[in-house]
Design a protein around this motif. Structure first.
Motif, mmCIF file in Angstrom:
data_model
loop_
_atom_site.group_PDB
_atom_site.id
_atom_site.type_symbol
_atom_site.label_atom_id
_atom_site.label_comp_id
_atom_site.label_asym_id
_atom_site.label_seq_id
_atom_site.Cartn_x
_atom_site.Cartn_y
_atom_site.Cartn_z
ATOM 1 N N TYR A 105 0.826 -1.209 0.000
ATOM 2 C CA TYR A 105 0.000 0.000 0.000
ATOM 3 C C TYR A 105 0.862 1.263 0.000
ATOM 4 O O TYR A 105 0.501 2.272 -0.616
ATOM 5 C CB TYR A 105 -0.902 0.023 1.237
ATOM 6 N N LEU A 106 2.002 1.232 0.691
ATOM 7 C CA LEU A 106 2.843 2.433 0.750
ATOM 8 C C LEU A 106 3.686 2.598 -0.506
ATOM 9 O O LEU A 106 3.980 3.721 -0.911
ATOM 10 C CB LEU A 106 3.777 2.382 1.966
ATOM 11 N N SER A 107 4.094 1.490 -1.105
ATOM 12 C CA SER A 107 5.074 1.560 -2.188
ATOM 13 C C SER A 107 4.469 1.786 -3.551
ATOM 14 O O SER A 107 5.195 2.010 -4.518
ATOM 15 C CB SER A 107 5.920 0.275 -2.209
ATOM 16 N N GLY A 323 -9.657 -7.451 -4.016
ATOM 17 C CA GLY A 323 -10.720 -6.538 -3.603
ATOM 18 C C GLY A 323 -11.301 -6.834 -2.235
ATOM 19 O O GLY A 323 -12.159 -6.086 -1.760
ATOM 20 N N ALA A 324 -10.827 -7.885 -1.569
ATOM 21 C CA ALA A 324 -11.395 -8.233 -0.262
ATOM 22 C C ALA A 324 -11.125 -7.154 0.776
ATOM 23 O O ALA A 324 -11.949 -6.883 1.646
ATOM 24 C CB ALA A 324 -10.836 -9.569 0.209
ATOM 25 N N ALA A 325 -9.935 -6.544 0.707
ATOM 26 C CA ALA A 325 -9.618 -5.415 1.586
ATOM 27 C C ALA A 325 -9.528 -4.159 0.725
ATOM 28 O O ALA A 325 -9.062 -4.210 -0.413
ATOM 29 C CB ALA A 325 -8.304 -5.657 2.309
ATOM 30 N N ARG A 326 -9.957 -3.043 1.271
ATOM 31 C CA ARG A 326 -9.958 -1.794 0.515
ATOM 32 C C ARG A 326 -9.306 -0.691 1.333
ATOM 33 O O ARG A 326 -9.438 -0.638 2.560
ATOM 34 C CB ARG A 326 -11.385 -1.398 0.137
ATOM 35 N N LEU A 327 -8.614 0.189 0.621
ATOM 36 C CA LEU A 327 -7.956 1.312 1.275
ATOM 37 C C LEU A 327 -8.748 2.581 1.017
ATOM 38 O O LEU A 327 -9.027 2.934 -0.125
ATOM 39 C CB LEU A 327 -6.529 1.479 0.741
ATOM 40 N N ASP A 328 -9.110 3.271 2.090
ATOM 41 C CA ASP A 328 -9.774 4.577 1.975
ATOM 42 C C ASP A 328 -8.681 5.622 1.819
ATOM 43 O O ASP A 328 -8.237 6.241 2.785
ATOM 44 C CB ASP A 328 -10.618 4.841 3.216
ATOM 45 N N SER A 329 -8.232 5.824 0.574
ATOM 46 C CA SER A 329 -7.092 6.706 0.328
ATOM 47 C C SER A 329 -7.396 8.164 0.668
ATOM 48 O O SER A 329 -6.475 8.940 0.937
ATOM 49 C CB SER A 329 -6.635 6.585 -1.128
ATOM 50 N N THR A 475 -1.934 4.328 7.392
ATOM 51 C CA THR A 475 -2.495 3.500 6.330
ATOM 52 C C THR A 475 -3.264 2.328 6.915
ATOM 53 O O THR A 475 -4.362 1.987 6.443
ATOM 54 C CB THR A 475 -1.376 2.986 5.406
ATOM 55 N N ALA A 476 -2.724 1.709 7.957
ATOM 56 C CA ALA A 476 -3.421 0.597 8.609
ATOM 57 C C ALA A 476 -4.798 1.036 9.092
ATOM 58 O O ALA A 476 -5.781 0.294 8.987
ATOM 59 C CB ALA A 476 -2.590 0.071 9.777
ATOM 60 N N GLU A 477 -4.869 2.258 9.587
ATOM 61 C CA GLU A 477 -6.147 2.775 10.100
ATOM 62 C C GLU A 477 -7.128 3.102 8.986
ATOM 63 O O GLU A 477 -8.326 3.282 9.241
ATOM 64 C CB GLU A 477 -5.871 4.016 10.943
ATOM 65 N N ALA A 478 -6.639 3.171 7.729
ATOM 66 C CA ALA A 478 -7.499 3.508 6.599
ATOM 67 C C ALA A 478 -7.904 2.289 5.780
ATOM 68 O O ALA A 478 -8.598 2.417 4.778
ATOM 69 C CB ALA A 478 -6.798 4.526 5.698
ATOM 70 N N ILE A 479 -7.479 1.093 6.213
ATOM 71 C CA ILE A 479 -7.838 -0.139 5.504
ATOM 72 C C ILE A 479 -9.154 -0.669 6.038
ATOM 73 O O ILE A 479 -9.356 -0.760 7.245
ATOM 74 C CB ILE A 479 -6.735 -1.203 5.664
ATOM 75 N N GLU A 480 -10.056 -1.003 5.124
ATOM 76 C CA GLU A 480 -11.337 -1.569 5.525
ATOM 77 C C GLU A 480 -11.384 -3.030 5.109
ATOM 78 O O GLU A 480 -11.251 -3.363 3.934
ATOM 79 C CB GLU A 480 -12.502 -0.819 4.879
ATOM 80 N N MET A 481 -11.559 -3.901 6.077
ATOM 81 C CA MET A 481 -11.668 -5.332 5.825
ATOM 82 C C MET A 481 -13.143 -5.723 5.818
ATOM 83 O O MET A 481 -14.005 -4.905 6.138
ATOM 84 C CB MET A 481 -10.876 -6.091 6.894
ATOM 85 N N PRO A 482 -13.485 -6.944 5.419
ATOM 86 C CA PRO A 482 -14.890 -7.362 5.398
ATOM 87 C C PRO A 482 -15.588 -7.101 6.722
ATOM 88 O O PRO A 482 -15.003 -7.265 7.797
ATOM 89 C CB PRO A 482 -14.798 -8.863 5.095
#
Length: 570
Positions: A105-107, A323-329, A475-482
């Protein structure tokens, strides 16, 4: 790395140097073993070709004549040239050229996206791999999470279609062996067989590009035999009429002749798949690489919907689970919009030298890839990269073919030397990446390089003023899992993995996960299939026909040439 498994690693460090890399048990799929490529990755870290310092070109492009400079000077030179290009030609004269790299996600797609969006740079159409399959999977099922590798032993029938797990997904192999031990029928549909007789029950050696007729002929057999699950289709799917219409044109004998296989084998596959439950498909990316690729992917992914194979553990399909996990950029970079022109990466050689492209490309920033070796029409690509008027920056771990043609070369870290967050696109995990050794020489990670450039260009966004460890936590705090759950940032900071909850660690398609389409149903006639859905096109491109994406000739059919080139892992 760019692999579905997203392995968890245990790294032994002696006196500040990596001594061994092993698979961790802190991962449901890795299960303590990894491939040789990663087990020996420390050889790359300490290789004599490793880039250790920023370099600036002195001689002609391609001469290999560079001088060492410091990071401050390198960033200043790049910022000055990008600023000048933007002022004269506009932001779209600048192009970021990148691909998978380590897929964190960072790279990739975070700080870099914010920087180039702020510059108004051209966007890159990332089409080297998975463009057709990604469009189809999104159009048909909204990238619904697929069957987990750990559930393969539950299946009674498995088709491995256009995939080679031994080379690119080794953690699936033990589950295939367990499934067969339990009595599952396993078939490989691929021009080349990588399995032994003891590992699979049938190999169907389709001629490259003919997967679509084979799939359509199987669908016709099921339709004629009254085996379609019409009740399930009415409740779970839409748009199957055109698919059945095209399937009606493909009797088994015709499909077998085009695919150069035994029609009895097609009939056997169709019968066993229809009669088995659970039944599942492991669909790879090999079959998309021809003019019929997207249509073939769609026909194959329609199979479980047509026969009602969803709703049970081990039933359905697996393609990409990214697509199972999504990042709220937006939580990280705000509401930055990026709506500039898009340039197809497979046509790099064309747009580097196109005299009619307005504005012309004058700035190229290459990272996470090596287009001089991987982009189609290599002679065009090399000619474009040699153009003196194109300012090229390459950020990489070694002096690649592309870096030899750059104006400025920047040393990059490996995944053993930086913070990141990775997600599997096969395995259902989100994992923290943390540095276990100091960066080699003056190497820097992608996020830090783009943050330095952002600050040098006077950009005030918070994402350009954050160190890697802080950015990883945010970034970890912005990841949405199922289920709307967020991963525990402390777990990821410790370099461990978070598992999913669908509910349950592994999804069941159409039971615990549903299509992410507008109506929650499978769309068997997605718009991405165009005006001739499920129509098979045979032969090479004809005079006057529009060039295919990337301008690359597609495999010809039997009527034109007897052979087709494939590119297996070896």
């Amino acid at each position: 790395m760019d692999c579905p498994d997203a392995c968890s690693l245990e790294v032994r460090v002696d006196n500040g140097r990596v001594a061994a890399i092993r698979g961790s048990t802190d991962h449901p799929t890795t299960a303590g073993f990894i491939c040789d490529k990663i087990a020996g990755f420390h050889k790359r870290v300490y290789h004599e070709d490793r880039l250790l310092h920023p370099l600036r070109r002195r001689g002609p492009k391609g001469s290999g004549d560079f001088e060492r400079i410091g990071w401050d000077e390198a960033i200043a030179v790049i910022a000055e040239r990008l600023r000048a290009i933007r002022e004269r030609w506009g932001g779209e004269a600048i192009v970021p050229y990148h691909y998978g790299g380590s897929n964190g996600y960072l790279s990739d797609g975070l700080v870099d996206a914010a920087l180039f969006a702020r510059l108004g740079a051209s966007r890159l159409g990332r089409t080297l791999c998975a463009a057709p399959s990604g469009a189809v999977a999104s159009g048909m099922y909204g990238k619904m999470p697929g069957v987990a590798f750990e559930d393969y032993p539950e299946a009674r029938c498995i088709f491995i279609w256009g995939a080679n797990p031994k080379a690119s997904n080794i953690h699936l192999v033990p589950f295939l062996k367990e499934a067969r031990r339990r009595g599952a029928f396993i078939a490989a549909i691929d021009p080349r067989n990588v399995f032994s007789a003891g590992e699979i029950d049938l190999h169907l050696p389709v001629f490259p590009g003919t997967d679509l007729p084979v799939a359509l002929s199987m669908i016709r057999l099921w339709s004629e035999a009254g085996r379609l699950d019409e009740e399930s289709l009415r409740g779970r799917a839409a748009g199957w009429d055109r698919l059945l219409e095209q399937a009606g044109r493909w009797p088994v004998e015709r499909a077998a002749a085009v695919a150069r296989v035994d029609p009895a084998d097609i009939r056997r596959l169709a019968e066993i798949y229809a009669a088995s439950s659970p039944a599942l498909l492991r669909v790879g990316w090999g079959l998309e690489r021809n003019r019929n690729g997207g249509q073939a992917i769609a026909a194959i992914l329609a199979m479980p919907a047509l026969l009602g194979k969803f709703g049970v553990r081990g039933g359905g399909y697996t393609l990409s689970n990214s697509g199972a996990a999504r990042l709220d950029s937006q939580r990280l970079i705000g509401s930055i919009t990026w709506t500039t022109r898009e340039l197809n990466m497979t046509r790099l050689g064309h747009w580097l030298g196109d005299p009619d492209l307005a504005p012309p490309v004058r700035g190229l920033f290459v990272y996470n890839c090596n287009p001089a070796a991987t982009a189609p029409e290599q002679n065009r690509v090399l000619a474009g990269l040699r153009r003196e008027e194109i300012f090229t920056v390459v950020h990489d771990q070694v002096m690649t073919d592309t870096a030899l043609l750059a104006d400025v070369v920047l040393p990059a870290t490996t995944f053993l030397e930086h913070h990141d967050i990775a997600r599997g696109y096969g395995a259902y995990v989100v994992g923290g990446v943390r540095p276990v050794i100091a960066a080699a020489g003056e190497a820097k990670p992608n996020d830090e390089v783009f943050a330095l450039l952002g600050r040098a260009l006077g950009l005030d966004d918070a994402v350009f003023h954050s160190d890697s460890a802080t950015l990883a936590r945010r970034t970890a705090e912005a990841i949405e899992m199922p289920g709307g759950r967020r991963p525990d940032s402390a777990v990821l900071e410790a370099g461990r993995v978070e598992r999913f909850d669908f509910p349950g660690e592994r999804p069941v398609q159409f039971l615990t996960v549903l299509p992410r389409t507008r109506d929650g149903k499978a769309d068997l006639l997605p718009a991405c299939l165009g005006r001739a859905p499920y129509e098979y096109r045979e032969g090479a491109s004809l005079p006057g026909e529009a060039a295919p994406p990337g301008g690359v000739p597609m495999p010809a059919g039997p009527s034109s040439y007897p052979l087709a080139l494939i590119t297996p892992a070896s």
